[in-house]
Design a protein around this motif. Sequence first.
Motif, PDB file in Angstrom:
ATOM      1  N   PHE A 225      42.061  28.699  33.051  1.00 53.37           N
ATOM      2  CA  PHE A 225      41.120  28.522  32.367  1.00 53.37           C
ATOM      3  C   PHE A 225      39.525  27.935  32.607  1.00 53.37           C
ATOM      4  O   PHE A 225      39.286  26.979  33.410  1.00 53.37           O
ATOM      5  CB  PHE A 225      41.646  27.736  31.321  1.00 53.37           C
ATOM      6  N   ASP A 226      38.912  28.381  31.203  1.00 53.45           N
ATOM      7  CA  ASP A 226      37.645  27.948  31.754  1.00 53.45           C
ATOM      8  C   ASP A 226      37.348  26.594  30.929  1.00 53.45           C
ATOM      9  O   ASP A 226      38.181  26.177  30.786  1.00 53.45           O
ATOM     10  CB  ASP A 226      36.279  28.856  31.549  1.00 53.45           C
ATOM     11  N   LYS A 227      36.123  25.884  31.136  1.00 56.51           N
ATOM     12  CA  LYS A 227      35.892  24.323  30.846  1.00 56.51           C
ATOM     13  C   LYS A 227      36.354  24.347  28.604  1.00 56.51           C
ATOM     14  O   LYS A 227      36.144  23.482  28.436  1.00 56.51           O
ATOM     15  CB  LYS A 227      34.324  23.898  30.922  1.00 56.51           C
ATOM     16  N   ASP A 228      36.186  25.560  27.802  1.00 58.39           N
ATOM     17  CA  ASP A 228      36.454  25.449  27.154  1.00 58.39           C
ATOM     18  C   ASP A 228      37.869  26.021  26.889  1.00 58.39           C
ATOM     19  O   ASP A 228      37.524  25.794  25.259  1.00 58.39           O
ATOM     20  CB  ASP A 228      35.498  26.462  26.673  1.00 58.39           C
ATOM     21  N   GLY A 229      38.614  26.185  27.591  1.00 56.83           N
ATOM     22  CA  GLY A 229      40.267  26.210  27.255  1.00 56.83           C
ATOM     23  C   GLY A 229      40.593  27.686  26.884  1.00 56.83           C
ATOM     24  O   GLY A 229      41.047  28.216  27.176  1.00 56.83           O
ATOM     25  N   LYS A 230      39.566  28.846  27.335  1.00 59.13           N
ATOM     26  CA  LYS A 230      39.077  29.933  27.465  1.00 59.13           C
ATOM     27  C   LYS A 230      40.223  30.617  28.950  1.00 59.13           C
ATOM     28  O   LYS A 230      39.915  30.366  29.304  1.00 59.13           O
ATOM     29  CB  LYS A 230      38.179  30.579  26.743  1.00 59.13           C
ATOM     30  N   SER A 231      41.184  31.889  28.493  1.00 57.49           N
ATOM     31  CA  SER A 231      41.816  32.440  29.339  1.00 57.49           C
ATOM     32  C   SER A 231      40.807  33.524  30.584  1.00 57.49           C
ATOM     33  O   SER A 231      39.786  33.550  29.741  1.00 57.49           O
ATOM     34  CB  SER A 231      42.848  33.170  29.130  1.00 57.49           C
ATOM     35  N   ARG A 232      40.601  33.010  31.574  1.00 55.75           N
ATOM     36  CA  ARG A 232      39.695  33.744  32.514  1.00 55.75           C
ATOM     37  C   ARG A 232      40.110  34.282  33.521  1.00 55.75           C
ATOM     38  O   ARG A 232      39.418  34.667  34.355  1.00 55.75           O
ATOM     39  CB  ARG A 232      38.879  33.014  33.093  1.00 55.75           C
ATOM     40  N   LEU A 233      41.248  35.421  33.204  1.00 55.30           N
ATOM     41  CA  LEU A 233      42.933  35.604  34.715  1.00 55.30           C
ATOM     42  C   LEU A 233      41.534  36.940  34.993  1.00 55.30           C
ATOM     43  O   LEU A 233      41.228  37.506  36.177  1.00 55.30           O
ATOM     44  CB  LEU A 233      43.619  35.908  33.939  1.00 55.30           C
ATOM     45  N   ALA A 234      40.802  37.707  34.191  1.00 53.71           N
ATOM     46  CA  ALA A 234      40.187  38.830  33.596  1.00 53.71           C
ATOM     47  C   ALA A 234      38.967  38.487  35.046  1.00 53.71           C
ATOM     48  O   ALA A 234      38.350  39.523  35.552  1.00 53.71           O
ATOM     49  CB  ALA A 234      39.834  39.776  33.363  1.00 53.71           C
ATOM     50  N   LYS A 235      38.416  37.565  34.561  1.00 54.42           N
ATOM     51  CA  LYS A 235      37.452  36.945  35.761  1.00 54.42           C
ATOM     52  C   LYS A 235      37.296  36.506  36.652  1.00 54.42           C
ATOM     53  O   LYS A 235      37.178  36.314  37.882  1.00 54.42           O
ATOM     54  CB  LYS A 235      36.993  36.235  34.879  1.00 54.42           C
ATOM     55  N   ASP A 236      38.889  36.066  37.496  1.00 53.60           N
ATOM     56  CA  ASP A 236      39.381  35.787  38.450  1.00 53.60           C
ATOM     57  C   ASP A 236      39.573  36.762  39.967  1.00 53.60           C
ATOM     58  O   ASP A 236      40.823  37.256  39.656  1.00 53.60           O
ATOM     59  CB  ASP A 236      39.923  34.534  38.399  1.00 53.60           C
ATOM     60  N   PRO A 237      38.470  36.428  40.986  1.00 52.32           N
ATOM     61  CA  PRO A 237      38.869  37.663  41.875  1.00 52.32           C
ATOM     62  C   PRO A 237      39.921  37.551  42.741  1.00 52.32           C
ATOM     63  O   PRO A 237      41.085  38.391  42.676  1.00 52.32           O
ATOM     64  CB  PRO A 237      37.969  37.811  42.227  1.00 52.32           C
ATOM     65  N   ALA A 238      40.607  36.099  42.792  1.00 49.82           N
ATOM     66  CA  ALA A 238      42.359  35.569  42.851  1.00 49.82           C
ATOM     67  C   ALA A 238      43.101  36.757  42.181  1.00 49.82           C
ATOM     68  O   ALA A 238      44.402  37.216  42.756  1.00 49.82           O
ATOM     69  CB  ALA A 238      42.836  34.619  42.732  1.00 49.82           C
ATOM     70  N   THR A 239      43.063  37.057  40.662  1.00 55.48           N
ATOM     71  CA  THR A 239      44.320  37.581  39.678  1.00 55.48           C
ATOM     72  C   THR A 239      44.399  39.272  40.517  1.00 55.48           C
ATOM     73  O   THR A 239      45.847  39.814  40.297  1.00 55.48           O
ATOM     74  CB  THR A 239      43.643  37.951  38.917  1.00 55.48           C
ATOM     75  N   TYR A 240      43.421  39.657  40.794  1.00 59.97           N
ATOM     76  CA  TYR A 240      43.129  41.246  41.481  1.00 59.97           C
ATOM     77  C   TYR A 240      43.693  40.994  42.853  1.00 59.97           C
ATOM     78  O   TYR A 240      44.216  42.114  43.120  1.00 59.97           O
ATOM     79  CB  TYR A 240      41.781  41.486  40.885  1.00 59.97           C
ATOM     80  N   GLN A 241      43.568  39.892  43.970  1.00 61.30           N
ATOM     81  CA  GLN A 241      43.466  40.240  45.026  1.00 61.30           C
ATOM     82  C   GLN A 241      45.681  39.589  44.730  1.00 61.30           C
ATOM     83  O   GLN A 241      46.475  40.225  45.436  1.00 61.30           O
ATOM     84  CB  GLN A 241      43.182  39.272  45.435  1.00 61.30           C
ATOM     85  N   PHE A 242      46.029  38.721  43.815  1.00 61.44           N
ATOM     86  CA  PHE A 242      47.367  38.859  43.688  1.00 61.44           C
ATOM     87  C   PHE A 242      47.856  39.850  43.206  1.00 61.44           C
ATOM     88  O   PHE A 242      49.044  40.411  44.279  1.00 61.44           O
ATOM     89  CB  PHE A 242      47.295  37.546  42.721  1.00 61.44           C
ATOM     90  N   PHE A 243      48.076  40.604  42.465  1.00 59.46           N
ATOM     91  CA  PHE A 243      48.191  41.715  41.971  1.00 59.46           C
ATOM     92  C   PHE A 243      48.223  43.403  43.022  1.00 59.46           C
ATOM     93  O   PHE A 243      49.076  44.344  43.279  1.00 59.46           O
ATOM     94  CB  PHE A 243      48.077  42.595  40.837  1.00 59.46           C
ATOM     95  N   ASP A 244      47.223  43.249  43.887  1.00 61.19           N
ATOM     96  CA  ASP A 244      47.305  44.091  44.808  1.00 61.19           C
ATOM     97  C   ASP A 244      48.140  43.193  45.822  1.00 61.19           C
ATOM     98  O   ASP A 244      48.733  44.923  46.525  1.00 61.19           O
ATOM     99  CB  ASP A 244      45.533  43.964  45.309  1.00 61.19           C
ATOM    100  N   THR A 245      48.186  42.598  46.860  1.00 59.14           N
ATOM    101  CA  THR A 245      49.137  42.411  47.094  1.00 59.14           C
ATOM    102  C   THR A 245      50.622  42.690  46.541  1.00 59.14           C
ATOM    103  O   THR A 245      51.245  42.998  48.007  1.00 59.14           O
ATOM    104  CB  THR A 245      49.064  40.510  47.636  1.00 59.14           C
ATOM    105  N   ALA A 246      50.998  42.401  45.272  1.00 58.78           N
ATOM    106  CA  ALA A 246      52.003  42.488  45.001  1.00 58.78           C
ATOM    107  C   ALA A 246      52.753  43.950  45.191  1.00 58.78           C
ATOM    108  O   ALA A 246      53.572  44.028  45.353  1.00 58.78           O
ATOM    109  CB  ALA A 246      52.809  41.699  44.096  1.00 58.78           C
ATOM    110  N   LYS A 247      51.418  45.153  45.082  1.00 61.13           N
ATOM    111  CA  LYS A 247      52.066  46.391  44.938  1.00 61.13           C
ATOM    112  C   LYS A 247      52.279  46.593  46.277  1.00 61.13           C
ATOM    113  O   LYS A 247      52.904  47.522  47.122  1.00 61.13           O
ATOM    114  CB  LYS A 247      50.563  46.612  44.344  1.00 61.13           C
ATOM    115  N   LYS A 248      51.344  46.163  47.690  1.00 60.03           N
ATOM    116  CA  LYS A 248      51.612  46.284  49.145  1.00 60.03           C
ATOM    117  C   LYS A 248      52.550  46.118  49.592  1.00 60.03           C
ATOM    118  O   LYS A 248      52.872  46.287  50.165  1.00 60.03           O
ATOM    119  CB  LYS A 248      49.980  45.242  49.346  1.00 60.03           C
TER     120      LYS A 248
END
Length: 445
Positions: A225-248
């Motif tokens: 979440f950002d400082k306003d409590g909004k979900s920011r998964l689509a903005k976090d590079p870690a999310t893409y790295q995580f799903f990429d690793t799971a696929k690999k």
Amino acid sequence: MPRWRIPLRAPMVLAAAGLLLAGCANPSTGSAADDPTKPVTITFWHGWSAEGEVKAIDDSIARFEKLHPNIHVKSVGNVPDSTVNQALRAGGDEAPDVVSSFTTNNVGQYCDSGMWVDLDPFMKKTGLEKEKVFPQSLLDYSSYNGNQCALPLLADAFGMYYNKDAFKEAGVSRPPRTMSEFIADSEKLTKRDGKAYKRVGFMPNFRLYQNSPDRLFAQWAPTYFDKDGKSRLAKDPATYQFFDTAKKLMDAQGGYDALERFRTSFGDEMSNQNAFLSGKLAMHLDGEWRGLMLNDSKAEFDWGVAPMPVPDDQAETYGRGYLTGTVAGIAHSSKHQNAAWELVKFLTSDTDQVVQFANAIHNVPSTEAALKSPKLDADPTFRTFLDIAKNKYSQVMPSSTNGGMYIVQLQDFSYTREAGKAPDLKKGLKRLDKLIDADTLQSRN
């Protein structure tokens, strides 16, 4: 024993039933004007149910009553969150005074609704300095927006169990420490008989046992979440790295479909047909309780424990893991809140009590002093989890006013993604953020 007894989707049930939403509770019904030195009976509701766990709780209460002979504690076990919250909404003499929960994801709702009272005034009055007593990560998951409505009551740390015999057979010298090593070792450790699996290195599929996606995702230290409590998964590079690793991980061992077919052949998690215990998994994500179960089941192979691997660009954080645990607090409706606080304070902050309870049920202690105590179980595999719990990089899930609904939404998306039904990851994550934000907004209204 693990908190697996609370279904991962339980927060959805609670939220749907309207049990935890802000405004449901009436914090004015209780009282903190009682004299804790006067004779009184208080009620403690908890979720432990196994014979050894209940004995450990009863022994803890006996130690408390010896120190506080005027306070009698009536203990009621095997109580789920849904029952606790129905009772707290109703109030009255039948409601508990002291409450506990295995579901740290719901702390935001407990605090925000007022159903669990703020403990800071009690700590101030009795001189308990929480920052000196508890690790900060555990304080984070037992509070919400500055309201410390709960305190940690033992913790769970997640690491990697590995089959040393399988490692030796595959020529793998040590547990992997980075994700690139993890992928390569998983492939080496996978063993087939023709096209059929005999063993996989690591089963990445998110429906397996403790493989809820948030637990492996913790190795990337995501910001939900950002400082306003909004979900920011689509903005976090870690999310893409995580799903990429799971696929690999999947592709290196044969792909999702083949792995999923193999997964459905596994036995029950808590039985002797558990896939790691039966040799079908060479590496396995699990909590500290698994070691005791492996010993009790007399595993037929040599096994060890290590932290889960970390991203290659965060190698310095190796040793981290996912943390969760039990929390305890005081019901808003209790008319004996000072006496209730004496029990909460004893269970959560008394060093000898925390150590004895941790040893008895093989969970991680939840205070700084207890984590360093020489009286802790000396089993080296258990101490690996203590090190994970003490690691400054270890992760807890952030509290949210919608409880664990955002985790349920992440799970649902992850199931779809791993099955290849969400090919546009960025688009899918943006939609996930919107769903999480909508649930958060609804919980505030």
